[in-house]
Design a protein around this motif. Structure first.
Motif, PDB file in Angstrom:
ATOM      1  N   THR A 194     -22.529  15.432 -31.112  1.00 23.84           N
ATOM      2  CA  THR A 194     -22.951  14.138 -30.575  1.00 23.84           C
ATOM      3  C   THR A 194     -21.793  13.562 -29.779  1.00 23.84           C
ATOM      4  N   PHE A 195     -22.014  13.353 -28.500  1.00 23.77           N
ATOM      5  CA  PHE A 195     -20.981  12.849 -27.601  1.00 23.77           C
ATOM      6  C   PHE A 195     -21.135  11.342 -27.403  1.00 23.77           C
ATOM      7  N   THR A 196     -20.051  10.732 -26.964  1.00 22.26           N
ATOM      8  CA  THR A 196     -20.064   9.327 -26.558  1.00 22.26           C
ATOM      9  C   THR A 196     -19.628   9.249 -25.108  1.00 22.26           C
ATOM     10  N   ARG A 197     -20.355   8.470 -24.299  1.00 23.03           N
ATOM     11  CA  ARG A 197     -19.923   8.321 -22.915  1.00 23.03           C
ATOM     12  C   ARG A 197     -18.614   7.558 -22.885  1.00 23.03           C
ATOM     13  N   GLY A 198     -17.613   8.137 -22.253  1.00 21.40           N
ATOM     14  CA  GLY A 198     -16.288   7.546 -22.212  1.00 21.40           C
ATOM     15  C   GLY A 198     -16.170   6.460 -21.160  1.00 21.40           C
ATOM     16  N   PRO A 199     -14.984   5.857 -21.040  1.00 19.11           N
ATOM     17  CA  PRO A 199     -14.786   4.759 -20.089  1.00 19.11           C
ATOM     18  C   PRO A 199     -14.652   5.209 -18.640  1.00 19.11           C
ATOM     19  N   ARG A 200     -14.370   6.495 -18.428  1.00 19.51           N
ATOM     20  CA  ARG A 200     -14.168   6.997 -17.066  1.00 19.51           C
ATOM     21  C   ARG A 200     -15.507   7.448 -16.486  1.00 19.51           C
ATOM     22  N   ALA A 201     -15.981   6.710 -15.499  1.00 17.61           N
ATOM     23  CA  ALA A 201     -17.260   7.054 -14.867  1.00 17.61           C
ATOM     24  C   ALA A 201     -17.345   6.383 -13.504  1.00 17.61           C
ATOM     25  N   ASN A 202     -17.914   7.088 -12.563  1.00 16.46           N
ATOM     26  CA  ASN A 202     -18.263   6.532 -11.256  1.00 16.46           C
ATOM     27  C   ASN A 202     -19.377   7.386 -10.682  1.00 16.46           C
ATOM     28  N   ARG A 203     -19.623   7.270  -9.396  1.00 18.86           N
ATOM     29  CA  ARG A 203     -20.731   8.001  -8.799  1.00 18.86           C
ATOM     30  C   ARG A 203     -20.423   9.496  -8.650  1.00 18.86           C
ATOM     31  N   MET A 204     -19.175   9.904  -8.914  1.00 23.74           N
ATOM     32  CA  MET A 204     -18.844  11.329  -8.892  1.00 23.74           C
ATOM     33  C   MET A 204     -19.167  12.000 -10.224  1.00 23.74           C
ATOM     34  N   GLY A 205     -18.939  11.302 -11.328  1.00 26.61           N
ATOM     35  CA  GLY A 205     -19.190  11.904 -12.628  1.00 26.61           C
ATOM     36  C   GLY A 205     -18.891  10.953 -13.760  1.00 26.61           C
ATOM     37  N   MET A 206     -19.233  11.378 -14.975  1.00 33.02           N
ATOM     38  CA  MET A 206     -19.028  10.556 -16.157  1.00 33.02           C
ATOM     39  C   MET A 206     -18.428  11.394 -17.278  1.00 33.02           C
TER      40      MET A 206
END
Length: 332
Positions: A194-206
């Motif tokens: 089970t993953f958690t979406r991290g704080p690093r995200a933009n339109r290139m990737g998450m």
């Protein structure tokens, strides 16, 4: 017809379905992070889903109508009002000249969309109106800009019950070109995690985070660069997964353990930071059937649009609505 931009969030760009056919020239698709939201707005306004809309990442802005205009709001729900009166999401509204619509912060999800009746009219480049910031095509909107619209039909007062894709959950994936480079134990552990979406995200990737060791292949530094598409799950040198999104690079040498189905990419892109995601591996035959069912669902969206019921006391432009469509005789 147009909307004047009075203030705007820092990551608001004009997007349509993106540019296709330029990967061999180093240009990725770009386009809306949530393509389903484009189709929802088109269904609400009875127009083509190929038209451009304003994508608002996390925060919207304040807009003033310079002419009478129809608008729709879809994607991640955001706080919104017209002249101070709160309005519903996933619905259409008529703005008279001088009326102001304010779109605030997202209450769920990440990407909200403001659609104009007739679509946002900007010059096409390589067959698309999409902004592509990493390729320096277009730019983010700024205060003082104007959003011009094309010709439109009158479709105010409509709503659509949108699919809830703003709380993470399960993403279906297929094997990528490099899945076989991961041993079975690593792949099984990936699918159980089970993953958690991290704080690093933009339109290139998450970025995705998880407890325990990362996910790597032996000799991954020797992997040759290969073509990349949105949805690929790429492992960095530390073994942390990134789901690649519309402005991702076109080639890369990091190993990719799987690829998210296009029909599940809206859910991936709309997952907020700190929310959980899991992956389910499906065979290609099932993936094709799932994608076909998704395309059919998109085509059926206009049939799901229904009247928006509002309190007449909150409708400043009440006389602009057709409240009576016919008459009957009390004696017949």
């Amino acid at each position: 017809m147009s909307l004047s931009v009075l203030r705007i969030g820092p990551a608001c760009t004009i997007q349509d379905q993106g540019r296709h056919g330029y990967l061999d020239q180093g240009l990725s698709r770009s386009g809306a992070a949530d393509l389903l939201a484009l189709h929802e707005g088109a269904a609400l306004l009875r127009q083509s889903p190929k038209l451009a809309a304003l994508e608002m990442a996390g925060m919207g802005g304040e807009f003033e109508a310079t002419h009478p205009i129809q608008i729709a709001l879809t994607g991640a729900p955001m706080q919104a009002s017209i002249d101070g009166a709160a309005i519903s999401w996933n619905a259409t509204y008529h703005l008279e000249t001088g009326q102001r619509v304010i779109v605030g912060a997202a209450t769920r999800g990440t990407y909200g969309y403001l659609h104009l009746g007739g679509g946002i009219e900007v010059q096409e480049f390589l067959g698309s109106r999409s902004t592509h910031l990493t390729a320096k095509i277009g730019r983010a909107l700024q205060a003082g800009d104007s959003l011009s619209a094309g010709a439109a039909s009158q479709q105010a007062g409509q709503k659509l019950r949108a699919e809830d894709r703003f709380s993470g959950g399960s993403l279906r994936v297929v094997a990528s070109f490099q899945t076989e480079l991961f041993d079975r134990q690593t792949l099984d552990r990936f699918l159980r995690t089970t993953f958690t979406r991290g704080p690093r995200a933009n339109r290139m990737g998450m970025q995705l985070e998880s407890d325990g060791e990362g996910f790597a292949v032996k000799g991954q530094l020797n992997i040759l660069s290969e073509v990349i598409t949105p949805g690929d799950i790429q492992m960095t040198g530390t073994g942390n997964p990134f789901i690649l999104l519309p402005e991702c690079q076109t080639t890369g040498g990091y190993p990719r353990i799987a690829t998210v189905l296009p029909c599940d990419l809206p859910r991936a892109a709309q997952t907020p930071a700190g929310v959980q995601l899991q992956f389910r591996l499906v065979e290609m035959d099932e993936a094709i059937s799932l994608q076909a069912a998704f395309q059919k669902e998109l085509a059926n969206l206009p049939s799901k649009v229904e009247p928006l019921i509002r309190d007449p006391h909150d409708i400043a432009d009440l006389l602009s609505y057709q409240l009576v469509s016919g008459m009957i005789s009390a004696t017949d």
